[in-house]
Motif scaffolding. Structure first.
Motif, PDB file in Angstrom:
ATOM      1  N   GLN A 156      -1.755  -9.840   2.638  1.00 44.55           N
ATOM      2  CA  GLN A 156      -0.723 -10.831   2.327  1.00 44.55           C
ATOM      3  C   GLN A 156       0.653 -10.415   2.859  1.00 44.55           C
ATOM      4  OE1 GLN A 156      -1.025 -11.021  -1.943  1.00 44.55           O
ATOM      5  NE2 GLN A 156      -2.701 -12.496  -1.879  1.00 44.55           N
ATOM      6  N   GLU A 157       0.693  -9.293   3.566  1.00 43.68           N
ATOM      7  CA  GLU A 157       1.910  -8.742   4.157  1.00 43.68           C
ATOM      8  C   GLU A 157       2.971  -8.387   3.117  1.00 43.68           C
ATOM      9  OE1 GLU A 157       3.087 -11.367   7.339  1.00 43.68           O
ATOM     10  OE2 GLU A 157       1.288 -10.898   8.488  1.00 43.68           O
ATOM     11  N   MET A 158       2.505  -7.983   1.925  1.00 40.42           N
ATOM     12  CA  MET A 158       3.413  -7.528   0.873  1.00 40.42           C
ATOM     13  C   MET A 158       3.698  -6.034   1.024  1.00 40.42           C
ATOM     14  SD  MET A 158       4.112 -10.097  -0.981  1.00 40.42           S
ATOM     15  CE  MET A 158       3.512 -11.751  -1.141  1.00 40.42           C
ATOM     16  N   ILE A 159       2.724  -5.312   1.577  1.00 38.12           N
ATOM     17  CA  ILE A 159       2.881  -3.882   1.837  1.00 38.12           C
ATOM     18  C   ILE A 159       2.444  -3.604   3.268  1.00 38.12           C
ATOM     19  CG2 ILE A 159       2.567  -3.149  -0.562  1.00 38.12           C
ATOM     20  CD1 ILE A 159      -0.323  -2.386   0.153  1.00 38.12           C
ATOM     21  N   GLN A 160       2.866  -2.449   3.762  1.00 38.81           N
ATOM     22  CA  GLN A 160       2.487  -2.025   5.103  1.00 38.81           C
ATOM     23  C   GLN A 160       1.826  -0.665   4.978  1.00 38.81           C
ATOM     24  OE1 GLN A 160       5.737  -1.969   7.819  1.00 38.81           O
ATOM     25  NE2 GLN A 160       4.534  -1.137   9.498  1.00 38.81           N
ATOM     26  N   ALA A 161       0.670  -0.521   5.629  1.00 38.85           N
ATOM     27  CA  ALA A 161      -0.070   0.740   5.589  1.00 38.85           C
ATOM     28  C   ALA A 161       0.217   1.540   6.851  1.00 38.85           C
ATOM     29  CB  ALA A 161      -1.565   0.468   5.485  1.00 38.85           C
ATOM     30  N   GLU A 162       0.328   2.854   6.676  1.00 38.73           N
ATOM     31  CA  GLU A 162       0.524   3.753   7.812  1.00 38.73           C
ATOM     32  C   GLU A 162      -0.273   5.024   7.552  1.00 38.73           C
ATOM     33  OE1 GLU A 162       4.672   4.607   8.223  1.00 38.73           O
ATOM     34  OE2 GLU A 162       5.227   2.513   8.391  1.00 38.73           O
ATOM     35  N   ALA A 163      -0.747   5.661   8.604  1.00 36.98           N
ATOM     36  CA  ALA A 163      -1.395   6.956   8.442  1.00 36.98           C
ATOM     37  C   ALA A 163      -0.334   7.972   8.049  1.00 36.98           C
ATOM     38  CB  ALA A 163      -2.088   7.372   9.731  1.00 36.98           C
ATOM     39  N   SER A 164      -0.682   8.848   7.143  1.00 37.49           N
ATOM     40  CA  SER A 164       0.262   9.866   6.679  1.00 37.49           C
ATOM     41  C   SER A 164       0.643  10.780   7.824  1.00 37.49           C
ATOM     42  CB  SER A 164      -0.379  10.687   5.554  1.00 37.49           C
ATOM     43  OG  SER A 164       0.433  11.779   5.233  1.00 37.49           O
ATOM     44  N   GLY A 165       1.887  11.143   7.876  1.00 41.97           N
ATOM     45  CA  GLY A 165       2.368  12.069   8.894  1.00 41.97           C
ATOM     46  C   GLY A 165       2.246  13.506   8.439  1.00 41.97           C
ATOM     47  N   ASP A 166       1.572  13.744   7.331  1.00 40.54           N
ATOM     48  CA  ASP A 166       1.444  15.078   6.743  1.00 40.54           C
ATOM     49  C   ASP A 166       0.452  15.907   7.553  1.00 40.54           C
ATOM     50  OD1 ASP A 166       1.290  17.313   5.224  1.00 40.54           O
ATOM     51  OD2 ASP A 166       0.834  16.284   3.342  1.00 40.54           O
ATOM     52  N   SER A 167       0.941  16.816   8.372  1.00 37.34           N
ATOM     53  CA  SER A 167       0.067  17.638   9.214  1.00 37.34           C
ATOM     54  C   SER A 167      -0.319  18.944   8.534  1.00 37.34           C
ATOM     55  CB  SER A 167       0.751  17.924  10.554  1.00 37.34           C
ATOM     56  OG  SER A 167       1.957  18.611  10.317  1.00 37.34           O
ATOM     57  N   VAL A 168       0.179  19.198   7.351  1.00 40.40           N
ATOM     58  CA  VAL A 168      -0.109  20.435   6.633  1.00 40.40           C
ATOM     59  C   VAL A 168      -1.491  20.388   6.005  1.00 40.40           C
ATOM     60  CG1 VAL A 168       0.637  21.916   4.721  1.00 40.40           C
ATOM     61  CG2 VAL A 168       2.334  20.808   6.176  1.00 40.40           C
ATOM     62  N   LYS A 169      -1.922  19.248   5.503  1.00 38.72           N
ATOM     63  CA  LYS A 169      -3.197  19.126   4.823  1.00 38.72           C
ATOM     64  C   LYS A 169      -4.341  19.096   5.819  1.00 38.72           C
ATOM     65  CE  LYS A 169      -1.307  16.847   0.891  1.00 38.72           C
ATOM     66  NZ  LYS A 169      -1.078  15.702   0.145  1.00 38.72           N
ATOM     67  N   ARG A 170      -5.460  19.654   5.387  1.00 35.96           N
ATOM     68  CA  ARG A 170      -6.674  19.591   6.196  1.00 35.96           C
ATOM     69  C   ARG A 170      -7.403  18.296   5.884  1.00 35.96           C
ATOM     70  NH1 ARG A 170      -9.029  25.680   5.905  1.00 35.96           N
ATOM     71  NH2 ARG A 170      -7.969  26.284   7.816  1.00 35.96           N
ATOM     72  N   GLY A 171      -8.224  17.873   6.819  1.00 33.91           N
ATOM     73  CA  GLY A 171      -9.009  16.675   6.596  1.00 33.91           C
ATOM     74  C   GLY A 171      -8.308  15.453   7.151  1.00 33.91           C
ATOM     75  N   PRO A 172      -8.909  14.291   6.895  1.00 35.17           N
ATOM     76  CA  PRO A 172      -8.347  13.055   7.452  1.00 35.17           C
ATOM     77  C   PRO A 172      -6.998  12.720   6.821  1.00 35.17           C
ATOM     78  CG  PRO A 172     -10.147  12.559   5.946  1.00 35.17           C
ATOM     79  CD  PRO A 172     -10.096  14.058   6.086  1.00 35.17           C
ATOM     80  N   ALA A 173      -6.199  12.064   7.617  1.00 34.67           N
ATOM     81  CA  ALA A 173      -4.882  11.641   7.121  1.00 34.67           C
ATOM     82  C   ALA A 173      -5.053  10.586   6.040  1.00 34.67           C
ATOM     83  CB  ALA A 173      -4.050  11.076   8.275  1.00 34.67           C
ATOM     84  N   ARG A 174      -4.169  10.598   5.074  1.00 36.86           N
ATOM     85  CA  ARG A 174      -4.173   9.580   4.033  1.00 36.86           C
ATOM     86  C   ARG A 174      -3.425   8.361   4.540  1.00 36.86           C
ATOM     87  NH1 ARG A 174      -2.434  12.605  -1.548  1.00 36.86           N
ATOM     88  NH2 ARG A 174      -4.386  13.687  -1.859  1.00 36.86           N
ATOM     89  N   THR A 175      -3.798   7.233   3.995  1.00 41.17           N
ATOM     90  CA  THR A 175      -3.046   6.032   4.283  1.00 41.17           C
ATOM     91  C   THR A 175      -1.949   5.928   3.243  1.00 41.17           C
ATOM     92  OG1 THR A 175      -5.007   4.945   5.175  1.00 41.17           O
ATOM     93  CG2 THR A 175      -3.181   3.527   4.521  1.00 41.17           C
ATOM     94  N   GLU A 176      -0.734   5.713   3.703  1.00 42.11           N
ATOM     95  CA  GLU A 176       0.404   5.558   2.804  1.00 42.11           C
ATOM     96  C   GLU A 176       0.900   4.123   2.906  1.00 42.11           C
ATOM     97  OE1 GLU A 176       2.234  10.014   2.613  1.00 42.11           O
ATOM     98  OE2 GLU A 176       3.042   8.685   4.148  1.00 42.11           O
ATOM     99  N   TYR A 177       1.483   3.668   1.825  1.00 40.26           N
ATOM    100  CA  TYR A 177       1.915   2.276   1.743  1.00 40.26           C
ATOM    101  C   TYR A 177       3.392   2.192   1.394  1.00 40.26           C
ATOM    102  CZ  TYR A 177      -3.102   1.593   1.419  1.00 40.26           C
ATOM    103  OH  TYR A 177      -4.448   1.619   1.673  1.00 40.26           O
ATOM    104  N   THR A 178       4.027   1.179   1.956  1.00 38.89           N
ATOM    105  CA  THR A 178       5.413   0.885   1.620  1.00 38.89           C
ATOM    106  C   THR A 178       5.565  -0.630   1.493  1.00 38.89           C
ATOM    107  OG1 THR A 178       7.715   1.279   2.228  1.00 38.89           O
ATOM    108  CG2 THR A 178       6.208   0.798   4.021  1.00 38.89           C
ATOM    109  N   LEU A 179       6.492  -1.060   0.661  1.00 43.26           N
ATOM    110  CA  LEU A 179       6.738  -2.495   0.512  1.00 43.26           C
ATOM    111  C   LEU A 179       7.394  -3.058   1.769  1.00 43.26           C
ATOM    112  CD1 LEU A 179       8.184  -2.852  -3.111  1.00 43.26           C
ATOM    113  CD2 LEU A 179       6.069  -3.842  -2.251  1.00 43.26           C
ATOM    114  N   THR A 180       6.980  -4.240   2.155  1.00 45.05           N
ATOM    115  CA  THR A 180       7.645  -4.971   3.233  1.00 45.05           C
ATOM    116  C   THR A 180       8.805  -5.745   2.610  1.00 45.05           C
ATOM    117  OG1 THR A 180       6.266  -6.911   2.890  1.00 45.05           O
ATOM    118  CG2 THR A 180       5.456  -5.263   4.482  1.00 45.05           C
ATOM    119  N   GLU A 181       9.620  -6.362   3.437  1.00 43.30           N
ATOM    120  CA  GLU A 181      10.703  -7.198   2.897  1.00 43.30           C
ATOM    121  C   GLU A 181      10.117  -8.339   2.070  1.00 43.30           C
ATOM    122  OE1 GLU A 181      13.986  -6.671   2.701  1.00 43.30           O
ATOM    123  OE2 GLU A 181      13.455  -4.744   3.587  1.00 43.30           O
TER     124      GLU A 181
END
Length: 173
Positions: free
Chosen positions: A41-66
């Motif tokens: 519904q374009e209420m949030i935007q998903a992005e791959a986590s930029g956290d390079s310290v953790k092992r394993g797959p990147a987490r998806t992080e969410y932020t509110l859109t306008e």
């Protein structure tokens, strides 16, 4: 979210820290489904986590859109005016995300609505042997008692806010 960007488990952790299960029907398994729906519904935007310290797959992080921020504010305003206890509880949980005077004005609108209902309830006819449940004196009395309590609690909250309690949007310590 209050923290800006977070991942699905962070959303769950934050919701449970509020003890939201006491005033909502949020279930742990429904968090990711809800996040997918909000993203579609374009209420949030998903992005791959930029956290390079953790092992394993990147987490998806969410932020509110306008659009999500606008919808959140709209829902928050409606909740603070609501006579539905669960919606009001959610509104109170997030009220500090609005300016103080705006919250007080919304609570005034809620009080106006509660007064109208209370006045109407006090006009209902009752009978000692009711032929209709709406005329049962105990039921009408409970309704009146509930709305009188709701008005008193809303007045108390409004006075607390006017006294400077809590830290609201655009205020500093």
């Amino acid at each position: 979210m209050r923290q800006g960007i977070t991942h699905g488990y962070g959303v769950y952790r934050e919701i449970t820290s509020w003890r939201a299960e006491t005033w909502t029907s949020v279930k742990p398994g429904s968090i990711y489904h809800a996040l997918e729906k909000f993203e579609s519904q374009e209420m949030i935007q998903a992005e791959a986590s930029g956290d390079s310290v953790k092992r394993g797959p990147a987490r998806t992080e969410y932020t509110l859109t306008e659009q999500g921020k606008t919808e959140f504010i709209s829902l928050l305003e409606a909740a603070l005016k609501s006579n539905d206890f669960q919606l009001l509880a959610a509104g109170i949980a997030f009220m500090e995300m609005l300016p103080r005077q705006h919250v007080i004005a919304l609570l005034e609108e809620r009080l106006d609505s509660l007064k109208e209902i209370d006045t109407f309830l006090k006009t209902l006819p009752t009978k000692s042997i009711p032929s209709d449940p709406s005329k049962h004196p105990e039921l009408v009395g409970m309704w009146i008692g509930y709305f009188e309590y709701a008005m008193a609690a809303t007045h108390k909250l409004k006075h607390s806010l006017k006294a400077g309690n809590y830290l609201f949007k655009n205020e500093s310590i």
